[in-house]
Scaffold this motif. Structure first.
Motif, short mmCIF file in Angstrom:
data_model
loop_
_atom_site.label_atom_id
_atom_site.label_comp_id
_atom_site.label_asym_id
_atom_site.label_seq_id
_atom_site.Cartn_x
_atom_site.Cartn_y
_atom_site.Cartn_z
N LEU A 156 0.81 -1.22 0.00
CA LEU A 156 0.00 0.00 0.00
C LEU A 156 0.84 1.28 0.00
N HIS A 157 2.10 1.18 -0.40
CA HIS A 157 2.99 2.35 -0.35
C HIS A 157 2.47 3.50 -1.21
N ASP A 158 1.90 3.19 -2.35
CA ASP A 158 1.43 4.24 -3.26
C ASP A 158 -0.09 4.34 -3.29
N ALA A 159 -0.74 3.83 -2.27
CA ALA A 159 -2.20 3.79 -2.25
C ALA A 159 -2.78 5.16 -1.91
N ASP A 160 -4.05 5.33 -2.24
CA ASP A 160 -4.78 6.55 -1.91
C ASP A 160 -5.36 6.41 -0.51
N TRP A 161 -4.80 7.15 0.45
CA TRP A 161 -5.24 7.01 1.83
C TRP A 161 -6.49 7.81 2.16
#
Length: 375
Positions: A123-128
């Motif tokens: 989830l490093h580049d996920a939309d939080w």
């Protein structure tokens, strides 16, 4: 009687003076005594203290039990605040003989870090801002592995195990099997797991962040089945308030927001609304939200039912009335809630403590009369 607004103002004046004392959990008898002193004259309801089982307080478990705590709470994962440290398996096993000897329940936040850490790797580049991202970061497996661990330890040490705020229905069958084996296990879930569903949570809706997370609609249906067939014993609020800024509405990022849902003013109405549509009866709610929690705390001889010899603690509840949730109906310090603007069925008209009204028609009694429940 004083209005809610006056009550909030009075509490605010006292807040800073008492903040450090009342925020500290009970990890030792000295901390428990400080909490008792801070509670003098401040409580509108009767209360009982619970102890904490943390990394380094194994020697304090039995003294806390003798000092009157009703049980112990532990986190198997970082709880999101520094005042309550998590406990690992080795530390927990060092405490369990004393917990078993005390005869008191151990309340466990059942999530393990391993599955969460593994999920976070992807989830490093996920939309939080996306709730789907937050849900993916707290997988069912984190709860499952923690519950499996606690069942094994319960079998080995024979202590009273209580699983707090169960959110995954995938654990129900293993819990059913363990209880059928005779293990002393009880289970709770919360109003937000029974009312909200992941599919309906909008991006940025950080008021709905909690841990474990709110899961999907099918999971919710299975939790209701767990209540129906008795695997889940009770419904509790897991009331976790915070100042509005900590919910990070400015960014809408679930990874930065405080994890907790404040619902203590609305829980009965929320559950009654759901039960009305699902065919449950008022007696079911009484069992889940009154008698079972009283039994967990070991105070059934005092509370949890209206019977001769018990305290006259009860609410006047209009089962037919409906209302829309607005901030003025939230009787706690920070009036934020994911339930705002919802229409609920069932209104608390009055609350009685030992036969005396402490709340009636939106107003609190002028003087706190709550006291510690002693056995």
């Amino acid at each position: 009687m004083v209005t809610k607004e006056t009550f909030t103002e009075l509490q605010s004046r006292k807040y800073e003076r008492k903040r450090r004392t009342t925020a500290n959990p009970q990890f030792s008898s000295a901390a428990l005594e400080a909490k008792r002193q801070a509670a003098q004259g401040e409580c509108f309801v009767d209360w009982a203290p619970w102890g904490g089982a943390v990394a380094d307080n194994q020697a304090h478990i039995l003294p806390l039990a003798r000092a009157g705590v009703r049980g112990f709470k532990c986190f198997l994962i970082y709880p999101g605040c520094d005042g309550f440290t998590m406990i690992d398996q080795q530390q927990l096993e060092a405490a369990l003989p004393s917990i078993a000897k005390s005869g008191l329940p151990l309340l466990v936040h059942a999530e393990l870090a391993g599955p969460i850490d593994a999920a976070m790797e992807g989830l490093h580049d996920a939309d939080w801002r996306s709730y789907a991202t937050y849900l993916a970061s707290r997988p069912d497996q984190a709860e499952l592995e923690a519950i499996r661990l606690m069942i094994r330890l319960c079998r080995q040490y024979r202590f009273r195990l209580h699983i707090v705020h169960l959110s995954t229905s995938l654990a129900l069958e293993e819990l059913r099997t363990a209880r059928a084996e005779g293990l002393p296990i009880t289970v709770e879930t919360c109003p937000h797991y029974l009312h909200f569903a992941a599919e309906e949570i909008a991006d940025g809706a950080t008021l709905l962040k909690c841990a474990p997370p709110i899961r999907h609609k099918e999971n919710q249906q299975q939790l209701w089945s767990g209540l129906r067939n008795g695997i889940i014993d009770m419904i509790v609020t897991d009331h976790s308030p915070c100042p509005p800024a900590m919910k990070r509405a400015d960014t809408g990022r679930f990874d930065l927001a405080w994890g907790g849902i404040a619902s203590i003013s609305l829980a009965l109405s929320v559950i009654h609304t759901e039960c009305f549509h699902r065919g449950f009866e008022l007696n079911d709610i009484v069992r889940w939200m009154s008698s079972a929690p009283a039994a967990l705390a070991g105070i059934s001889h005092l509370a949890g039912a209206l019977e001769a010899g018990r305290n006259a603690n009860f609410a006047i509840f209009d089962t037919e009335a409906e209302f829309t949730v607005t901030a003025d109906k939230l009787h706690y310090r920070h009036a934020i809630s994911p339930y705002l603007n919802e229409t609920l069925r069932g209104v608390v008209k009055a609350t009685y403590l030992r036969g005396e009204a402490v709340y009636r028609e939106g107003r609190l009694a002028p003087t706190p009369s709550g006291r510690e429940v002693t056995l």
